[in-house]
Design a protein around this motif. Sequence first.
Motif, PDB file in Angstrom:
ATOM      1  N   CYS A   1       0.839  -1.197   0.000  1.00 11.83           N
ATOM      2  CA  CYS A   1       0.000   0.000   0.000  1.00 11.83           C
ATOM      3  C   CYS A   1       0.872   1.244   0.000  1.00 11.83           C
ATOM      4  N   PHE A   2       0.240   2.377  -0.232  1.00 13.50           N
ATOM      5  CA  PHE A   2       0.966   3.639  -0.382  1.00 13.50           C
ATOM      6  C   PHE A   2       0.297   4.692   0.489  1.00 13.50           C
ATOM      7  N   ALA A   3       1.081   5.329   1.360  1.00 10.35           N
ATOM      8  CA  ALA A   3       0.479   6.209   2.368  1.00 10.35           C
ATOM      9  C   ALA A   3       1.005   7.629   2.280  1.00 10.35           C
ATOM     10  N   MET A   4       0.205   8.470   1.649  1.00  5.35           N
ATOM     11  CA  MET A   4       0.562   9.881   1.559  1.00  5.35           C
ATOM     12  C   MET A   4      -0.523  10.726   2.245  1.00  5.35           C
ATOM     13  N   THR A   5      -1.777  10.471   1.906  1.00  2.00           N
ATOM     14  CA  THR A   5      -2.877  11.344   2.339  1.00  2.00           C
ATOM     15  C   THR A   5      -3.164  11.208   3.836  1.00  2.00           C
ATOM     16  N   GLU A   6      -3.467  12.367   4.453  1.00  4.65           N
ATOM     17  CA  GLU A   6      -3.754  12.420   5.895  1.00  4.65           C
ATOM     18  C   GLU A   6      -5.088  13.113   6.132  1.00  4.65           C
TER      19      GLU A   6
ATOM     20  N   VAL B   1      -4.956  17.298   6.984  1.00  6.61           N
ATOM     21  CA  VAL B   1      -4.515  18.358   6.066  1.00  6.61           C
ATOM     22  C   VAL B   1      -4.941  18.025   4.635  1.00  6.61           C
ATOM     23  N   SER B   2      -4.931  19.048   3.778  1.00  4.91           N
ATOM     24  CA  SER B   2      -5.401  18.879   2.397  1.00  4.91           C
ATOM     25  C   SER B   2      -4.435  18.025   1.573  1.00  4.91           C
ATOM     26  N   GLY B   3      -4.956  16.910   1.053  1.00  9.30           N
ATOM     27  CA  GLY B   3      -4.147  16.053   0.196  1.00  9.30           C
ATOM     28  C   GLY B   3      -3.743  16.759  -1.098  1.00  9.30           C
ATOM     29  N   SER B   4      -4.455  17.825  -1.443  1.00 11.75           N
ATOM     30  CA  SER B   4      -4.144  18.566  -2.669  1.00 11.75           C
ATOM     31  C   SER B   4      -2.917  19.454  -2.505  1.00 11.75           C
ATOM     32  N   ASP B   5      -2.448  19.595  -1.267  1.00 11.08           N
ATOM     33  CA  ASP B   5      -1.238  20.371  -1.011  1.00 11.08           C
ATOM     34  C   ASP B   5      -0.327  19.549  -0.100  1.00 11.08           C
TER      35      ASP B   5
ATOM     36  N   ARG C   1     -12.793  11.195  -9.806  1.00  7.84           N
ATOM     37  CA  ARG C   1     -12.580  12.653  -9.915  1.00  7.84           C
ATOM     38  C   ARG C   1     -11.843  13.215  -8.710  1.00  7.84           C
ATOM     39  N   ILE C   2     -11.511  12.332  -7.753  1.00 10.14           N
ATOM     40  CA  ILE C   2     -10.840  12.784  -6.525  1.00 10.14           C
ATOM     41  C   ILE C   2      -9.465  12.128  -6.341  1.00 10.14           C
ATOM     42  N   TYR C   3      -9.398  10.774  -6.487  1.00  8.47           N
ATOM     43  CA  TYR C   3      -8.108  10.140  -6.171  1.00  8.47           C
ATOM     44  C   TYR C   3      -7.031  10.493  -7.188  1.00  8.47           C
ATOM     45  N   ASP C   4      -5.791  10.400  -6.725  1.00 12.61           N
ATOM     46  CA  ASP C   4      -4.622  10.805  -7.522  1.00 12.61           C
ATOM     47  C   ASP C   4      -4.764  12.227  -8.048  1.00 12.61           C
ATOM     48  N   GLY C   5      -5.355  13.074  -7.253  1.00 13.42           N
ATOM     49  CA  GLY C   5      -5.492  14.494  -7.607  1.00 13.42           C
ATOM     50  C   GLY C   5      -6.902  14.822  -8.044  1.00 13.42           C
ATOM     51  N   ALA C   6      -7.529  15.763  -7.316  1.00 15.01           N
ATOM     52  CA  ALA C   6      -8.892  16.180  -7.666  1.00 15.01           C
ATOM     53  C   ALA C   6      -8.886  16.884  -9.023  1.00 15.01           C
ATOM     54  N   ASP C   7     -10.033  16.831  -9.712  1.00  8.98           N
ATOM     55  CA  ASP C   7     -10.182  17.490 -11.024  1.00  8.98           C
ATOM     56  C   ASP C   7      -9.592  18.908 -11.021  1.00  8.98           C
ATOM     57  N   GLU C   8      -9.934  19.651  -9.968  1.00  8.27           N
ATOM     58  CA  GLU C   8      -9.546  21.072  -9.922  1.00  8.27           C
ATOM     59  C   GLU C   8      -8.033  21.239  -9.965  1.00  8.27           C
ATOM     60  N   VAL C   9      -7.332  20.308  -9.292  1.00  5.82           N
ATOM     61  CA  VAL C   9      -5.874  20.411  -9.234  1.00  5.82           C
ATOM     62  C   VAL C   9      -5.283  20.114 -10.621  1.00  5.82           C
ATOM     63  N   HIS C  10      -5.855  19.119 -11.314  1.00  6.47           N
ATOM     64  CA  HIS C  10      -5.339  18.791 -12.648  1.00  6.47           C
ATOM     65  C   HIS C  10      -5.672  19.905 -13.654  1.00  6.47           C
ATOM     66  N   ARG C  11      -6.842  20.518 -13.494  1.00  4.18           N
ATOM     67  CA  ARG C  11      -7.154  21.666 -14.365  1.00  4.18           C
ATOM     68  C   ARG C  11      -6.138  22.793 -14.118  1.00  4.18           C
ATOM     69  N   MET C  12      -5.784  22.976 -12.856  1.00  2.23           N
ATOM     70  CA  MET C  12      -4.815  24.018 -12.494  1.00  2.23           C
ATOM     71  C   MET C  12      -3.468  23.741 -13.176  1.00  2.23           C
ATOM     72  N   VAL C  13      -3.040  22.471 -13.169  1.00  7.56           N
ATOM     73  CA  VAL C  13      -1.758  22.111 -13.801  1.00  7.56           C
ATOM     74  C   VAL C  13      -1.811  22.422 -15.301  1.00  7.56           C
TER      75      VAL C  13
ATOM     76  N   TRP D   1      -4.729   8.242   5.969  1.00  6.29           N
ATOM     77  CA  TRP D   1      -5.987   7.563   5.626  1.00  6.29           C
ATOM     78  C   TRP D   1      -6.104   7.431   4.116  1.00  6.29           C
ATOM     79  N   PHE D   2      -7.124   6.708   3.715  1.00  2.00           N
ATOM     80  CA  PHE D   2      -7.286   6.348   2.296  1.00  2.00           C
ATOM     81  C   PHE D   2      -6.065   5.589   1.774  1.00  2.00           C
ATOM     82  N   THR D   3      -5.518   4.757   2.651  1.00  2.00           N
ATOM     83  CA  THR D   3      -4.400   3.909   2.238  1.00  2.00           C
ATOM     84  C   THR D   3      -5.016   2.668   1.581  1.00  2.00           C
ATOM     85  N   THR D   4      -5.129   2.729   0.247  1.00  4.79           N
ATOM     86  CA  THR D   4      -5.798   1.647  -0.481  1.00  4.79           C
ATOM     87  C   THR D   4      -5.033   0.333  -0.336  1.00  4.79           C
ATOM     88  N   GLY D   5      -5.774  -0.721  -0.036  1.00  5.16           N
ATOM     89  CA  GLY D   5      -5.176  -2.054   0.051  1.00  5.16           C
ATOM     90  C   GLY D   5      -4.423  -2.310   1.346  1.00  5.16           C
TER      91      GLY D   5
HETATM   92  C1  FAD Z   1     -10.909   5.750  -3.637  1.00  9.30           C
HETATM   93  C2  FAD Z   1      -9.701   6.525  -3.180  1.00  9.30           C
HETATM   94  C3  FAD Z   1      -8.474   5.887  -3.044  1.00  9.30           C
HETATM   95  C4  FAD Z   1      -7.354   6.597  -2.576  1.00  9.30           C
HETATM   96  N1  FAD Z   1      -6.173   5.917  -2.391  1.00  9.30           N
HETATM   97  C5  FAD Z   1      -5.121   6.558  -1.832  1.00  9.30           C
HETATM   98  C6  FAD Z   1      -3.919   5.844  -1.498  1.00  9.30           C
HETATM   99  O1  FAD Z   1      -3.788   4.631  -1.732  1.00  9.30           O
HETATM  100  N2  FAD Z   1      -2.911   6.527  -0.878  1.00  9.30           N
HETATM  101  C7  FAD Z   1      -2.989   7.863  -0.590  1.00  9.30           C
HETATM  102  O2  FAD Z   1      -2.040   8.418  -0.042  1.00  9.30           O
HETATM  103  N3  FAD Z   1      -4.114   8.572  -0.909  1.00  9.30           N
HETATM  104  C8  FAD Z   1      -5.184   7.958  -1.497  1.00  9.30           C
HETATM  105  N4  FAD Z   1      -6.349   8.648  -1.778  1.00  9.30           N
HETATM  106  C9  FAD Z   1      -6.445  10.056  -1.391  1.00  9.30           C
HETATM  107  C10 FAD Z   1      -6.489  11.026  -2.569  1.00  9.30           C
HETATM  108  O3  FAD Z   1      -5.311  11.050  -3.289  1.00  9.30           O
HETATM  109  C11 FAD Z   1      -6.890  12.409  -1.971  1.00  9.30           C
HETATM  110  O4  FAD Z   1      -8.228  12.258  -1.539  1.00  9.30           O
HETATM  111  C12 FAD Z   1      -6.767  13.538  -2.975  1.00  9.30           C
HETATM  112  O5  FAD Z   1      -5.423  13.866  -3.208  1.00  9.30           O
HETATM  113  C13 FAD Z   1      -7.494  14.797  -2.480  1.00  9.30           C
HETATM  114  O6  FAD Z   1      -7.077  15.139  -1.193  1.00  9.30           O
HETATM  115  P1  FAD Z   1      -8.167  15.418  -0.025  1.00  9.30           P
HETATM  116  O7  FAD Z   1      -9.121  14.287   0.001  1.00  9.30           O
HETATM  117  O8  FAD Z   1      -7.418  15.730   1.208  1.00  9.30           O
HETATM  118  O9  FAD Z   1      -8.997  16.665  -0.527  1.00  9.30           O
HETATM  119  P2  FAD Z   1      -8.621  18.213  -0.299  1.00  9.30           P
HETATM  120  O10 FAD Z   1      -7.213  18.476  -0.681  1.00  9.30           O
HETATM  121  O11 FAD Z   1      -9.058  18.590   1.064  1.00  9.30           O
HETATM  122  O12 FAD Z   1      -9.542  18.900  -1.394  1.00  9.30           O
HETATM  123  C14 FAD Z   1     -10.965  18.955  -1.235  1.00  9.30           C
HETATM  124  C15 FAD Z   1     -11.566  19.562  -2.477  1.00  9.30           C
HETATM  125  O13 FAD Z   1     -11.114  20.912  -2.578  1.00  9.30           O
HETATM  126  C16 FAD Z   1     -11.026  21.284  -3.927  1.00  9.30           C
HETATM  127  N5  FAD Z   1      -9.662  21.762  -4.236  1.00  9.30           N
HETATM  128  C17 FAD Z   1      -8.491  21.284  -3.751  1.00  9.30           C
HETATM  129  N6  FAD Z   1      -7.449  21.943  -4.273  1.00  9.30           N
HETATM  130  C18 FAD Z   1      -7.967  22.861  -5.112  1.00  9.30           C
HETATM  131  C19 FAD Z   1      -7.406  23.861  -5.957  1.00  9.30           C
HETATM  132  N7  FAD Z   1      -6.087  24.037  -6.067  1.00  9.30           N
HETATM  133  N8  FAD Z   1      -8.268  24.637  -6.695  1.00  9.30           N
HETATM  134  C20 FAD Z   1      -9.600  24.474  -6.586  1.00  9.30           C
HETATM  135  N9  FAD Z   1     -10.182  23.545  -5.811  1.00  9.30           N
HETATM  136  C21 FAD Z   1      -9.380  22.751  -5.080  1.00  9.30           C
HETATM  137  C22 FAD Z   1     -11.403  20.062  -4.771  1.00  9.30           C
HETATM  138  O14 FAD Z   1     -12.763  20.111  -5.126  1.00  9.30           O
HETATM  139  C23 FAD Z   1     -11.160  18.923  -3.805  1.00  9.30           C
HETATM  140  O15 FAD Z   1     -11.921  17.752  -4.118  1.00  9.30           O
HETATM  141  C24 FAD Z   1      -7.474   7.976  -2.273  1.00  9.30           C
HETATM  142  C25 FAD Z   1      -8.700   8.617  -2.443  1.00  9.30           C
HETATM  143  C26 FAD Z   1      -9.804   7.915  -2.881  1.00  9.30           C
HETATM  144  C27 FAD Z   1     -11.114   8.637  -3.029  1.00  9.30           C
END
Ligand code: FAD
Length: 301
Positions: free
Chosen positions: A35-40, A43-47, A276-288, A69-73
Amino acid sequence: MAPDAGNSEILWHAGTPEQKRKYLLPLVNGDIRSCFAMTEPEVSGSDPTTLLARAEKDGNDWVINAHKWFTTGAIGASFSIVMAATDPDTLPHERFSMFIVDADNPGFDIVREIALMGDHYTGGHGEVRYIDCRIPAENMLGNRGEGFKLAQLRLGPGRITHAMRWIGVAKRSFDLMVDHSLRRETRGKKLAEFQTIQNMIADSATEIEAARLMTLYAAWKMDQGDQARKEISMIKFFGAKVLQDVIDRAIQVHGALGITADTPLEGFYREARSARIYDGADEVHRMVVAKQVLKAFQIGR
Ligand SMILES: Cc1cc2nc3c(=O)[nH]c(=O)nc-3n(C[C@H](O)[C@H](O)[C@H](O)COP(=O)(O)OP(=O)(O)OC[C@H]3O[C@@H](n4cnc5c(N)ncnc54)[C@H](O)[C@@H]3O)c2cc1C
């Protein structure tokens, strides 16, 4: 599947011969899972520069404390690749390193399997605490401060394989939709003879083809040695939307049957939402994508 595919890539690129022998070989043989553990949760996984996980040097060991959390597998995985700060006060992109933590480490504590939309995934999605996880120095993956560099190495190809799987699911949904439209009759005609249904078929065929070619192009660019960041981000958010839209149309064409579990469509639909959320939310990829487009546009102005 994710996360084993991505973990294999990091181990292949950055692992020492011993790490490859101990972790990569059994992983690619299918003897163990990882498994792979980055998200907590805190704090925001997007940063990810704000991640709170810490690794402190103690003699020849590292001691890791983290709440992920969200440590798949996670459940049943033999090891976890964990991102933790080794130098929290340095430049944001040099703060983090990656570590291999064996699941039988006494500090590796699976708090729960998180219940979420979609069907059960082997090993679930875990909330995991790393409590004073003591690991030997040789379990650092790559060099100190290289966490983000390695994450990028893993996430690029990982997003392409996501897109490949999504195209497969979209195509299966499409086939079910077309097949049903050719069988079901209403008002003396097949559904396929109504132009509204034909529009759904045409839009879906076009979008799947576009997603397929965009995925091939991103993969081809990577093969040329390019990071293809723009192309990968494009296919990440575009592919996830195509997936959701095609499944949604297929359900609509099936009528009430579409929301039963008699076809795979309802399962696909629940599963697709998280794309639309895992491996980067849509918004983050649009930003890139936007950043790269704007940068290119401004060169030479
Ligand atoms: C099914 C599933 C499996 C996953 N597996 C793993 C895993 O194995 N290991 C792991 O480490 N992580 C995993 N993740 C976590 C995933 O990578 C994070 O959920 C993701 O990076 C978003 O982080 P967050 O949930 O903290 O949302 P946040 O960062 O809190 O963002 C919340 C929302 O804010 C908005 N937002 C964020 N940034 C911006 C921006 N720059 N501009 C505009 N809007 C923005 C978006 O709408 C976003 O959905 C998994 C998630 C899911 C759903």
